[in-house]
Write a protein that holds these residues in place. Structure first.
Motif, PDB file in Angstrom:
ATOM      1  N   LYS A 141      37.227  32.701  36.188  1.00  0.00           N
ATOM      2  CA  LYS A 141      37.947  31.977  35.134  1.00  0.00           C
ATOM      3  C   LYS A 141      38.298  32.903  33.971  1.00  0.00           C
ATOM      4  O   LYS A 141      39.456  32.957  33.535  1.00  0.00           O
ATOM      5  CB  LYS A 141      37.078  30.813  34.647  1.00  0.00           C
ATOM      6  CG  LYS A 141      37.591  30.068  33.433  1.00  0.00           C
ATOM      7  CD  LYS A 141      36.592  28.992  33.041  1.00  0.00           C
ATOM      8  CE  LYS A 141      36.886  28.428  31.666  1.00  0.00           C
ATOM      9  NZ  LYS A 141      38.185  27.777  31.583  1.00  0.00           N
ATOM     10  N   ILE A 142      37.323  33.653  33.486  1.00  0.00           N
ATOM     11  CA  ILE A 142      37.587  34.510  32.314  1.00  0.00           C
ATOM     12  C   ILE A 142      38.471  35.707  32.674  1.00  0.00           C
ATOM     13  O   ILE A 142      39.207  36.204  31.818  1.00  0.00           O
ATOM     14  CB  ILE A 142      36.276  34.948  31.611  1.00  0.00           C
ATOM     15  CG1 ILE A 142      35.358  35.730  32.559  1.00  0.00           C
ATOM     16  CG2 ILE A 142      35.544  33.756  31.056  1.00  0.00           C
ATOM     17  CD1 ILE A 142      35.353  37.188  32.308  1.00  0.00           C
ATOM     18  N   ARG A 143      38.421  36.147  33.924  1.00  0.00           N
ATOM     19  CA  ARG A 143      39.313  37.250  34.322  1.00  0.00           C
ATOM     20  C   ARG A 143      40.773  36.832  34.201  1.00  0.00           C
ATOM     21  O   ARG A 143      41.576  37.521  33.555  1.00  0.00           O
ATOM     22  CB  ARG A 143      39.019  37.695  35.767  1.00  0.00           C
ATOM     23  CG  ARG A 143      37.792  38.562  35.914  1.00  0.00           C
ATOM     24  CD  ARG A 143      37.761  39.272  37.260  1.00  0.00           C
ATOM     25  NE  ARG A 143      37.674  38.358  38.398  1.00  0.00           N
ATOM     26  CZ  ARG A 143      36.553  37.849  38.874  1.00  0.00           C
ATOM     27  NH1 ARG A 143      35.401  38.128  38.279  1.00  0.00           N
ATOM     28  NH2 ARG A 143      36.560  37.057  39.933  1.00  0.00           N
ATOM     29  N   TYR A 144      41.118  35.697  34.817  1.00  0.00           N
ATOM     30  CA  TYR A 144      42.516  35.276  34.786  1.00  0.00           C
ATOM     31  C   TYR A 144      42.950  34.843  33.388  1.00  0.00           C
ATOM     32  O   TYR A 144      44.108  35.044  32.994  1.00  0.00           O
ATOM     33  CB  TYR A 144      42.763  34.172  35.825  1.00  0.00           C
ATOM     34  CG  TYR A 144      42.809  34.724  37.231  1.00  0.00           C
ATOM     35  CD1 TYR A 144      43.916  35.441  37.675  1.00  0.00           C
ATOM     36  CD2 TYR A 144      41.738  34.564  38.105  1.00  0.00           C
ATOM     37  CE1 TYR A 144      43.969  35.970  38.951  1.00  0.00           C
ATOM     38  CE2 TYR A 144      41.773  35.103  39.388  1.00  0.00           C
ATOM     39  CZ  TYR A 144      42.890  35.802  39.813  1.00  0.00           C
ATOM     40  OH  TYR A 144      42.938  36.336  41.071  1.00  0.00           O
ATOM     41  N   GLU A 145      42.033  34.269  32.627  1.00  0.00           N
ATOM     42  CA  GLU A 145      42.367  33.915  31.242  1.00  0.00           C
ATOM     43  C   GLU A 145      42.657  35.178  30.434  1.00  0.00           C
ATOM     44  O   GLU A 145      43.571  35.199  29.606  1.00  0.00           O
ATOM     45  CB  GLU A 145      41.226  33.126  30.607  1.00  0.00           C
ATOM     46  CG  GLU A 145      41.137  31.683  31.094  1.00  0.00           C
ATOM     47  CD  GLU A 145      39.998  30.919  30.432  1.00  0.00           C
ATOM     48  OE1 GLU A 145      39.270  31.514  29.607  1.00  0.00           O
ATOM     49  OE2 GLU A 145      39.834  29.729  30.744  1.00  0.00           O
ATOM     50  N   SER A 146      41.883  36.238  30.678  1.00  0.00           N
ATOM     51  CA  SER A 146      42.085  37.501  29.956  1.00  0.00           C
ATOM     52  C   SER A 146      43.408  38.149  30.344  1.00  0.00           C
ATOM     53  O   SER A 146      44.143  38.659  29.488  1.00  0.00           O
ATOM     54  CB  SER A 146      40.926  38.464  30.238  1.00  0.00           C
ATOM     55  OG  SER A 146      39.703  37.930  29.799  1.00  0.00           O
ATOM     56  N   PHE A 147      43.722  38.152  31.642  1.00  0.00           N
ATOM     57  CA  PHE A 147      44.991  38.724  32.092  1.00  0.00           C
ATOM     58  C   PHE A 147      46.165  38.009  31.419  1.00  0.00           C
ATOM     59  O   PHE A 147      47.106  38.648  30.943  1.00  0.00           O
ATOM     60  CB  PHE A 147      45.130  38.585  33.614  1.00  0.00           C
ATOM     61  CG  PHE A 147      44.098  39.345  34.417  1.00  0.00           C
ATOM     62  CD1 PHE A 147      43.535  40.516  33.927  1.00  0.00           C
ATOM     63  CD2 PHE A 147      43.694  38.885  35.663  1.00  0.00           C
ATOM     64  CE1 PHE A 147      42.585  41.211  34.667  1.00  0.00           C
ATOM     65  CE2 PHE A 147      42.757  39.571  36.413  1.00  0.00           C
ATOM     66  CZ  PHE A 147      42.194  40.736  35.920  1.00  0.00           C
TER      67      PHE A 147
END
Length: 496
Positions: free
Chosen positions: A117-123
């Motif tokens: 979740k946080i990976r795609y939110e960061s991208f």
């Protein structure tokens, strides 16, 4: 044999895969996830080489690393290795740091789910910031992730044992919205050989060998033994996934054509789909087409039907073919299928009619003009109702305290109309991602492991447009106070 044999073949393979799946256009911004491992390092290397040689459209490349805060010094090592590698390729690098273990507890999700979740939110956060800074069209950003053929084979096995249909057996998609997977056509062995040929140093995540993780178990205990039976097992599993995808795409397209001819959609006062009507002509279709139409009907209502069990569509089919008028069945996600005289309808279960002007278990309005005026004047508004009391005040400081699960701060300027506390309703959704992604409150309670027996007793804070807070469970992301702006502090005090 050519010393760069795997590299030459890999470049050709990936260039064809990018082109064949229409992944990139001229002047796109590629946001490449870079963990420092073999897969993501190979991905970044191949993209840069292909852009340089002109074999794929000329794009701007950015490498983004996420430090999940799980593996201590090893995680710091990965971050440093990633930055050095990006620098060696002349690629813009940025890293984000999170405490995933703490976040997963707060969100009521596993560390694996939270990390994703946080990976795609960061991208996507990087894409928005870069677009605003440079004036670039927000549609010109692609997130490149390093899933490979082995990952796809593992997903196929995982979905197979969970009872997935053709959609699940299609495995990982080469393109999914703004996400692209350029090296999905390469096996893990090919990737490691390319790294070896080009002296690419990479790190190995120590958790990759831990079989307590489902994917690792599938990798080590299922896929690897299969390779002893047939060394091209991964290739053949990917071919099976391709055939499943072809069949799914064909059935899906045929079903939508029939849906357009034989079915209808009704909209509610909020302009959202409230009811899907399936005409009796569908009875004459093949069973596979019928079930695909049911799945599409559920998708029209909820946005996704992937986690509805196939047996529920079996039951819907039996209802259409053999049911009696007036009978209904549960489909899932709060949806019911109901048989009428000449149609099968999919709709949400009816919620009880609320008396919005009175205090009851369903709705307690409290932010009227007098209360707003009091808050605007810097005073603390104290309100008492039968079941709870409230303390409201406007503040520039967001302060955490020991009772923070019952004290939240809301962006004052984003509140739409009046505010009320009420119990959950079937259509309730809450924004849970920084990218605007939402989740049904019902699923939020499930994911947060809220016991079923108490879910209907939890108070929901809502304005005229959305759910802002499930008391004691979760606050909506888009209600968070933005930096430099005023917040409305709401202290919720139970009285019973």
């Amino acid at each position: 044999m050519n010393d760069m044999n795997y590299t030459i073949r890999g470049l050709k393979k990936v260039a064809g895969y990018i082109s064949g799946n229409f992944m990139l256009e001229e002047h796109d911004n590629i946001i490449a996830g870079l963990s420092g491992g073999a897969d993501s390092s190979c991905l970044l290397f191949l993209i840069c080489r292909l852009i340089e040689s002109g074999e794929i459209p000329k794009c701007h490349v950015h490498a983004i690393h996420i430090n999940h805060g799980i593996r201590g010094e090893e995680a710091v090592r990965d971050e440093n290795v990633s930055e050095r590698f990006a620098d060696s390729l002349g690629v813009n690098f940025k890293s984000y740091r999170f405490d995933v273990p703490d976040l997963s507890k707060e969100l009521g999700m596993s560390e694996e789910e939270t990390g994703r979740k946080i990976r795609y939110e960061s991208f996507r956060s990087f894409a928005r910031e870069h677009a605003e800074l440079t004036g670039t069209d927000p549609g010109k950003y692609k997130i490149a992730v390093a899933h490979n053929a082995n990952d796809r084979a593992e997903t196929y096995i995982f979905n197979l044992v969970r009872g997935a249909g053709l959609r699940g057996l299609s495995g990982i998609k080469p393109v999914n919205g703004d996400i692209i997977r350029p090296i999905l056509c390469l096996s893990r062995d090919e990737i490691e050989k390319i790294c070896e040929e080009n002296n690419i140093s990479y790190v190995t995540d120590s958790t990759n060998s831990d079989d307590i993780y489902t994917r690792n178990y599938i990798r080590h205990r299922i896929i690897e033994p299969m390779s002893y039976i047939n060394k091209t097992a991964v290739l053949h599993i990917n071919e099976a996934a391709d055939r499943a995808k072809e069949a799914y795409d064909y059935i899906n397209n045929q079903s939508k054509e029939i849906f357009d001819r034989c079915c209808g959609i009704e909209y509610g006062n909020d302009n959202r789909i409230s009811r899907v009507i399936i005409g009796f002509d569908v009875k004459n279709c093949h069973v596979v087409i019928r079930k695909s139409i049911y799945a599409y009907a559920a998708e029209c209502l909820s946005g996704d039907s992937s986690d509805i069990y196939g047996t529920r569509f079996d039951a819907a089919d039996n209802l259409l073919l053999n049911g009696t008028t007036g009978k209904s069945i549960q489909i899932g996600k709060g949806i019911v299928a109901r048989l009428d005289y000449n149609e099968l309808s999919f709709e949400y279960e009816k919620s009880p009619v609320e008396n919005v002007n009175a205090e009851n278990d369903d709705c307690v309005y409290f932010l009227d003009d007098n209360t707003r005026k009091k808050i605007e004047n810097g005073e603390i508004a104290e309100l008492k109702f039968d079941k709870f009391a409230l303390r409201l005040y406007k503040t520039e400081k967001v302060i955490k305290n020991d009772n923070e699960c019952y004290t939240k701060y809301f962006d004052y300027d984003r509140i739409k109309g009046n505010l009320c506390f009420r119990k959950r309703r079937p259509h309730d959704v809450m924004t849970v991602g920084a990218d605007g992604s939402a989740k049904k409150v019902k699923n939020l309670f499930r994911d947060s492991k809220v016991p079923k027996a108490v879910r209907d007793d939890i108070w929901i804070l809502a304005d005229d447009k959305a759910c802002l807070w499930a008391v004691g469970v979760r606050q909506s992301v888009d209600s968070f106070v933005r930096d430099g702006l005023y917040g409305l502090c709401i202290e919720w005090i139970p009285l019973t």
